[in-house]
Design an enzyme around this catalytic site. Structure first.
Site, short mmCIF file in Angstrom:
data_model
loop_
_atom_site.label_atom_id
_atom_site.label_comp_id
_atom_site.label_asym_id
_atom_site.label_seq_id
_atom_site.Cartn_x
_atom_site.Cartn_y
_atom_site.Cartn_z
CG PHE A 23 -1.88 1.29 1.24
CD1 PHE A 23 -2.98 1.24 0.13
CD2 PHE A 23 -1.46 2.56 1.76
CE1 PHE A 23 -3.74 2.08 0.50
CE2 PHE A 23 -2.33 3.59 1.57
CZ PHE A 23 -3.58 3.45 0.90
CG ASP B 221 5.95 3.85 1.59
OD1 ASP B 221 5.92 4.68 2.59
OD2 ASP B 221 5.19 3.72 0.70
CE LYS C 248 -0.30 7.17 6.35
NZ LYS C 248 -1.21 7.86 5.75
#
Length: 408
Positions: free
Chosen positions: A147, A232, A261
């Site tokens: 994801f 990531d 984030k």
């Protein structure tokens, strides 16, 4: 005298969304109006312990006073210039983030997906200009069940049919191999490979943690093959796993590192590609950019986030409280929990289907005043703010035990 404005109920506000918001989310039926630290409050005044932390965007808690103060100070001075001009906060932010991560240069963006898209572009440009791959032939190897976001290019290399279905044609140039399989990865890499792009821990897939040595193997393989290792760390980074980065658990240094984030402190969207100078310097003026990327407000908040992490306090808390989390989940295995995976303050908990679905368990926890989120049908994710106390964590685990015992 003017009558006070009527306060809408949670049910009314949820109903009001349906005709005006695109239905791309299926949130739990709670309407958050206020928050502080590890707790949120709905419009009726009910309090909930946040065990999701905005998918790690709120690593430092809701309205962390250090970050709020940094934002307030900057709001009173300057919020946006665009990158058409310099601003007085960006250099300090980039230098501190590069220092924290042991890298050379920073490409500031806004969202995690933008960071991934930026890394794809940088890797391809590097492949053509440095590695010598023939034009338009560069490939990037990724892992199944990844994801990395939901833009058109990113869903092109997703294996989640919910994310992909109906959105083709897809962007070519990606090869998908099983996660945690070095042999499959080596077979997929060839002279056209620009990069290997993986999550050190797959969050959306259910907090899937690779075998010890996998990340070291990826690093060695990419060095031998002469391609880039892009990690990531948008969910796994910045303290979540008990270290600054998830790759730190194997002392691995990628060529490019993707952050987001938590980098915005739960206040503003901030993301970045951080990496080697010789890789990021393939970009030249006009080839890539963002109006809001590196804006002064984002740089001020991001600098304050780096300052918090430089103390090491949050990494230590995640490591120490991670023991409490693992011990509590271990006690629930066979009592409604089939299995779990945890690293630091991050866990994927597989629920016995005979007890209920992940969604049903999440709804049960909501009734007990605990907020979590399900994924892939039977898994519940736990990722509380790193400011949570041991007592709060045990309270959440007790609520999970109660919900599992009651069934749905």
């Amino acid at each position: 005298m003017t009558a006070p404005a009527r306060t809408h109920t949670s049910a009314e506000l949820i109903r009001a969304e349906a005709p005006v918001l695109a239905h791309n989310y299926h949130p739990l039926p709670v309407v958050v109006a206020r928050a502080e630290g590890t707790w949120v409050e709905d419009v009726e005044g009910r309090r909930y312990l946040d065990m999701l932390a905005g998918y790690s965007a709120l690593n430092f808690g809701h309205r962390n006073p250090v970050l709020i103060e940094a934002a307030h100070r900057q709001l009173d001075r300057l919020t946006l210039t665009s990158r058409a001009f310099h601003n007085d906060r960006l250099a300090g932010f980039a230098a501190s983030l590069a220092r924290l991560t042991g890298q050379d240069m920073v490409l500031p963006m806004n969202t995690g997906a933008e960071a991934v898209e930026s890394a794809v572009k940088v890797a391809r440009k590097w492949a053509y200009e440095v590695k010598g791959v023939a034009p338009d032939r560069a490939t990037i190897v990724v892992a199944a069940d990844n994801f990395h976001g939901r833009t058109t290019t990113i869903v092109s290399f997703s294996t989640d049919e919910t994310a992909r279905g109906g959105f083709g044609p897809f962007t070519p140039g990606f090869r998908i191999v099983p996660y945690n399989d070095l042999a499959a990865l080596e077979a997929a890499v060839d002279e056209t490979t620009a990069a290997v792009l993986i999550e050190p821990i797959q969050g959306e897939a259910g907090v899937m943690i690779p075998d010890d040595g996998y990340l070291t193997g990826v690093r060695e393989l990419t060095r031998r093959a002469g391609c880039l290792f892009v990690a990531d760390e948008i969910q796994s980074g910045l303290g979540r796993t008990g270290s600054t980065l998830a790759v730190d658990h194997e002392s691995v240094v990628p060529d490019l590192l993707l952050l987001g984030k938590a980098l915005g402190g739960g206040i503003v969207p901030v993301s970045a590609v951080v990496g080697r100078r010789d890789v990021l310097e393939v970009l030249r003026p006009g080839e890539h950019g963002s109006t809001f990327g590196g804006n002064p407000l984002a740089a001020a908040v991001g600098s304050a986030v780096v300052g918090l992490l430089e103390t090491g306090e949050y990494q230590r808390r995640a490591a120490e409280l991670g023991v409490v989390l693992r011990d509590g989940l271990t006690a629930l295995v066979g009592k409604g929990v089939e299995a779990f995976r945890a690293r630091g303050l991050w866990a994927g908990v597989d629920i016995d289907p005979a007890i209920g679905t992940g969604r049903e368990i999440s709804e049960g926890l909501l009734r007990e005043g605990v907020l979590v989120k399900d994924t892939h049908g039977s898994t519940v994710r736990l990722a509380p703010p790193l400011t949570i106390t041991a007592d709060e964590l045990r309270s959440a685990l007790a609520a999970l035990e109660k919900v599992l015992a009651q069934g749905v």
